[in-house]
Design an enzyme around this catalytic site. Structure first.
Site, PDB file in Angstrom:
ATOM      1  CD  GLU A 256      -0.799  -0.273   3.776  1.00  0.00           C
ATOM      2  OE1 GLU A 256      -1.663   0.461   4.243  1.00  0.00           O
ATOM      3  OE2 GLU A 256      -0.482  -1.377   4.262  1.00  0.00           O
TER       4      GLU A 256
ATOM      5  CE  LYS B 257       6.964   5.447   5.615  1.00  0.00           C
ATOM      6  NZ  LYS B 257       7.044   6.873   5.869  1.00  0.00           N
TER       7      LYS B 257
ATOM      8  CG  ASP C  16       5.396  12.838   3.198  1.00  0.00           C
ATOM      9  OD1 ASP C  16       5.694  12.631   4.397  1.00  0.00           O
ATOM     10  OD2 ASP C  16       6.064  13.548   2.441  1.00  0.00           O
TER      11      ASP C  16
ATOM     12  CE1 TYR D 136      -0.550   3.392   9.536  1.00  0.00           C
ATOM     13  CE2 TYR D 136      -1.166   5.000   7.888  1.00  0.00           C
ATOM     14  CZ  TYR D 136      -0.470   4.665   9.014  1.00  0.00           C
ATOM     15  OH  TYR D 136       0.307   5.602   9.625  1.00  0.00           O
TER      16      TYR D 136
ATOM     17  CE  LYS E 175      10.769   6.711   2.808  1.00  0.00           C
ATOM     18  NZ  LYS E 175      11.570   7.149   3.942  1.00  0.00           N
TER      19      LYS E 175
ATOM     20  CB  CYS F 250      40.607  19.850  16.631  1.00  0.00           C
ATOM     21  SG  CYS F 250      38.995  20.455  17.144  1.00  0.00           S
TER      22      CYS F 250
ATOM     23  CB  CYS G 238      40.495  22.374  20.870  1.00  0.00           C
ATOM     24  SG  CYS G 238      40.932  20.695  20.396  1.00  0.00           S
TER      25      CYS G 238
ATOM     26  CB  CYS H 107      39.158  16.607  17.827  1.00  0.00           C
ATOM     27  SG  CYS H 107      39.670  17.508  19.279  1.00  0.00           S
TER      28      CYS H 107
ATOM     29  CB  CYS I 130      37.891  19.659  22.019  1.00  0.00           C
ATOM     30  SG  CYS I 130      37.156  20.282  20.505  1.00  0.00           S
TER      31      CYS I 130
HETATM   32  S1  IVH Z   1       2.181   1.022   9.105  1.00  0.00           S
HETATM   33  C1  IVH Z   1       3.049  -1.116  12.521  1.00  0.00           C
HETATM   34  N1  IVH Z   1       1.282   1.943   6.831  1.00  0.00           N
HETATM   35  O1  IVH Z   1       5.015   5.826   8.221  1.00  0.00           O
HETATM   36  C2  IVH Z   1       3.480  -0.251  11.459  1.00  0.00           C
HETATM   37  N2  IVH Z   1       2.579   3.383   8.192  1.00  0.00           N
HETATM   38  O2  IVH Z   1       7.782   5.397   8.858  1.00  0.00           O
HETATM   39  C3  IVH Z   1       2.968   1.106  11.618  1.00  0.00           C
HETATM   40  N3  IVH Z   1       2.858   5.634   7.294  1.00  0.00           N
HETATM   41  O3  IVH Z   1       4.678   6.233  11.676  1.00  0.00           O
HETATM   42  C4  IVH Z   1       2.960   1.867  10.411  1.00  0.00           C
HETATM   43  N4  IVH Z   1       1.679   5.337   5.474  1.00  0.00           N
HETATM   44  O4  IVH Z   1       3.022   7.463  10.164  1.00  0.00           O
HETATM   45  C5  IVH Z   1       2.000   2.203   7.925  1.00  0.00           C
HETATM   46  N5  IVH Z   1       0.388   2.677   4.827  1.00  0.00           N
HETATM   47  C6  IVH Z   1       1.097   2.917   5.916  1.00  0.00           C
HETATM   48  C7  IVH Z   1       1.676   4.172   6.153  1.00  0.00           C
HETATM   49  C8  IVH Z   1       2.428   4.363   7.308  1.00  0.00           C
HETATM   50  C9  IVH Z   1       2.384   6.201   6.186  1.00  0.00           C
HETATM   51  C10 IVH Z   1       3.712   6.319   8.269  1.00  0.00           C
HETATM   52  C11 IVH Z   1       3.283   6.162   9.704  1.00  0.00           C
HETATM   53  C12 IVH Z   1       4.490   5.630  10.427  1.00  0.00           C
HETATM   54  C13 IVH Z   1       5.581   5.967   9.485  1.00  0.00           C
HETATM   55  C14 IVH Z   1       6.758   5.030   9.663  1.00  0.00           C
END
Ligand code: IVH
Length: 704
Positions: free
Chosen positions: A126, A128, A130, A238, A326, A420, A423, A443, A449
């Site tokens: 799914e 991620k 932002d 989620y 990512k 350094c 110092c 250093c 320092c």
């Molecule tokens: S699952 C148990 N699913 O990403 C796992 N997180 O980097 C909990 N986030 O703190 C997270 N989309 O704020 C999950 N589809 C998704 C997400 C997601 C965004 C965020 C979430 C988490 C952060 C971790």
């Protein structure tokens, strides 16, 4: 208000005193209004206080306080909301940056669970999102609390604001929801709403939000929930936690139920049975990214079977059963204006590229790391070069390479300093026992320092250190500069230290005043009792960070025997039982033990620690699960395990509060021996240590 002196007729000290009173009165009124829900002033009275504060600040700008109420209007400062402890921690995610990383992730899962090649490991994929995560508590189907993530353990109660978000049901629909459950997901703002909001803010002459994420965070954390209502925030559900009853067997089924209960779930949520399926989902989501209407920064994969999720568990705040794949980092080109050398807490010299500011992925970047001198040589980057930089998520931007290396007037290669810059001590690259030089030049000045002293103190008071409210980098720097403090111990005798340094009392310092001075002393006092792991991490010893500090704390429980062991190892060397005790802890290398011993050998460190311990009480580490019969016990696994892999056995034992060790000693309580056990079993038998088979162990921990 009647009887007020006009500002122009006031003395400075009278104005300062009144500003302090106003700050206190307004803060008290805010707390009553926002946190206790019981305003004790009328709106008119409250407005009059604020007006008077603004007047006085206009007449005496230099007396404006660091905690000035005028800075806090509608800005949703922290501390405005009541604290909210999560029933289960809100986790973060580990990252994968390539298809290989994802393959490794799946291989790790197979290894941990002991699955063979034929077993299907289904995972969900799914986007991620932002945004910022939010935990919604439902009792009997009703929304009773909404809390931000905060530090993962404790966030802020934003229930009133969350209720204004139309994607968040105040009452669950359908049936089959647990009597109590936390539904977790992401609050975010669409790109269209972000643009519209910034247009409105510009018109009103307000500061603009940098990106949709910041806008979502700022909008959710408004003091006035009616402002949140005007912001059109969205929410995707989620995840969940602390359910009173199980309600699904797979991640996929659980999320489908969320939709039945009235939540919005992401339309890009799919399920796959192998790596190829996941990677195809990743490419599809990436291809659709620009057209989505909201920001995403990767794809999250989660093990579908919930019984497997439970077995995989959590490792240092991220689940073993999920990962964020990512998207490639954003890149841009700009000019390298200079290379500065920063000196860190442990003396390492880090080159920092100062750049002509450039926007990368929606954020203005003017600094990037060059890592170390080998990296500068590898890139052959020189002042004046056009460079390509990249920024990925919240990591520090880095320089990737030079774009115009063939230009005529380039200066000679950058020469990395051998002393350094702060110092003047020699800066050296340590060579390890295999003859390999450390990539970092350090250093050698130690605490003479100024940079190292400052960085260590900053770390000591930081959020991950003692977390002293109101004492940040700025204040530490000031106190150090004015000769008030020289080590962490001085923070706890600040009043005396001020006097000794011939300085006026704190309330007379610029930017302090009576209230904030009193607050600072109170928050310092609040940290005179500090848990073992936090204290050890705060000391800032090289190689002894959060994770090793926690491991030492869990294994030793109390500070005194721990430090006695470190001192014994420092005196008796690497053959001693003390050294064995420090290095035998599961998951810790010899580096941490070596650094502790080095630290303990220095007289000035011992003096500092003794002075600090005269001011501070180090609290024993709490066992993770005190009701298990193995909680607090030191356990060693040896031989072949048949019901679970060694990794799973260790993780399960740790989760129950046991200390897992790699070697048998007089401190071992239980040896779990499978077939093929050899020298460890022999030693345990000699020492009279309780020895269990795998079945007996499982029966003991209640897993049989
Ligand atoms: S699952 C148990 N699913 O990403 C796992 N997180 O980097 C909990 N986030 O703190 C997270 N989309 O704020 C999950 N589809 C998704 C997400 C997601 C965004 C965020 C979430 C988490 C952060 C971790």
């Amino acid at each position: 208000m009647p009887g007020q002196t006009p500002p122009e007729a006031m003395s400075e000290s009278a104005a300062r005193a009144e500003l302090a009173e106003l700050a206190k009165a307004i803060a008290t009124a805010d707390a009553a209004y926002y946190q206790e829900d019981s305003p004790h002033l009328s709106d008119a009275e409250y407005d009059a206080l604020r007006l008077r504060n603004t007047e006085l600040e206009a007449a005496f700008p230099h007396l404006k306080r660091t905690d000035s109420p005028s800075e806090q209007v509608g800005a949703a400062p922290s501390g405005t909301f009541a604290k909210a402890r999560h029933a289960e921690p809100m986790l973060s995610l580990d990252n994968a940056f390539s298809d290989e990383d994802v393959a490794d992730f799946i291989a790790r899962i197979r290894r941990f669970l002991g699955l063979d090649e034929a077993a299907v490991v289904a995972l969900t994929a799914e986007p991620k999102i932002d945004g910022l995560s939010l935990s919604l508590t439902y009792e009997a189907g009703k929304l009773v609390r909404a809390a931000t993530r905060g530090n993962g353990q404790e966030g802020e109660d934003v229930t009133a604001n969350a209720r204004t978000i139309s994607d968040i049901p105040v009452e669950l629909k359908g049936a089959g929801w647990p009597a109590r459950v936390d539904i977790r997901g992401e609050v975010f703002m669409s790109k269209a709403e972000f643009a519209a909001l910034n247009a409105r803010e510009a018109e009103a002459g307000n500061k603009l939000y940098a990106n949709p994420r910041n806008a979502a965070a700022g909008s959710l954390r408004q003091k006035d929930a009616e402002i949140t209502r005007t912001r059109a925030l969205n929410f995707f559900a989620y995840a969940w936690a602390a359910a009173s009853e199980p309600f699904a067997e797979t991640q996929f089924e659980a999320v489908a139920k969320f939709a039945e209960w009235g939540f919005v779930i992401n339309p890009g949520f799919t399920r796959h049975e192998n790596l190829d399926g996941l990677i195809a989902a990743y490419r599809a989501i990436e291809a659709g990214r620009a057209g989505l209407g909201y920001d995403i920064d990767g794809v999250v994969y989660k093990v579908d079977r919930l019984d497997w999720q439970a077995r995989l568990g959590v490792q240092s705040r991220a689940p073993r059963w999920a990962i964020a794949h990512k998207f490639p980092a954003d890149r841009a080109s700009t000019t390298l204006e200079s290379i500065d050398i920063q000196v860190g807490r442990t003396g390492s010299l880090t080159p920092v590229a100062r750049l002509t500011p450039v926007t990368v992925g929606g954020v203005v970047v003017s600094n990037a790391t060059l890592h170390n001198e080998d990296e500068i040589a590898r890139l052959d980057v020189r002042v004046g070069d056009r460079v390509e930089i990249q920024r990925a998520g919240d990591v520090i931007p880095q320089v990737l390479g030079v774009l115009d290396a063939d230009r005529a007037d380039r200066p000679p290669p950058f020469e990395f300093p051998k002393t350094c810059p702060v110092c003047g001590s020699d800066a050296v690259r340590e060579v390890d026992d295999k003859g390999v030089a450390d990539v970092r030049r350090r250093c050698t000045g130690g605490l003479i320092c100024a940079a190292q002293r400052l960085e260590r103190l900053k770390h000591f008071v930081s959020r991950k250190g003692l977390d002293i409210e109101g004492l940040g980098a700025k204040q530490v720097e000031l106190f150090l500069k004015e000769g008030v403090i020289s080590g962490p111990q001085d923070i706890f005798r600040l009043k005396a230290a001020l006097e000794a340094a011939g300085q006026p009392p704190l309330e007379d310092w610029d930017g302090f005043g009576e209230t904030s001075a009193a607050n600072l002393f109170a928050s310092i006092d609040a940290r005179r009792r500090v848990p073992f792991a936090r204290f050890l991490n705060a000391l800032g010893i090289r190689h002894v960070g959060e994770i090793s500090s926690r491991a030492f704390a869990r294994n030793f429980t109390d500070w005194a025997p721990f430090w006695a062991t470190v001192e014994a190892a420092a005196e008796q060397g690497e053959e001693s039982e003390a050294w064995q005790a420090l290095t035998g802890i599961d998951g810790l290398g010899a580096a941490a033990a070596g650094a502790l011993v080095d630290f303990a050998r220095e007289a000035h460190n011992r003096e500092m620690l003794a002075a600090l311990l005269a001011e501070v009480e180090v609290l024993p580490e709490e066992a993770a699960a005190s009701d298990s019969p193995v909680s607090g016990k030191t356990v060693v696994f040896t031989g072949t395990l048949e019901q679970m892999t060694r990794d799973e056995a260790k993780a399960r034992a740790s989760a129950l509060g046991a200390k897992v060790s790699g070697s048998v000693s007089s401190k071992t309580d239980i040896l779990v021996a499978g077939p093929g056990a050899g020298s460890k079993l022999k030693k345990a038998t000699e020492l009279g240590i309780q020895t269990l088979s795998e079945e007996e162990w499982l029966a003991l921990i209640g897993d049989a």
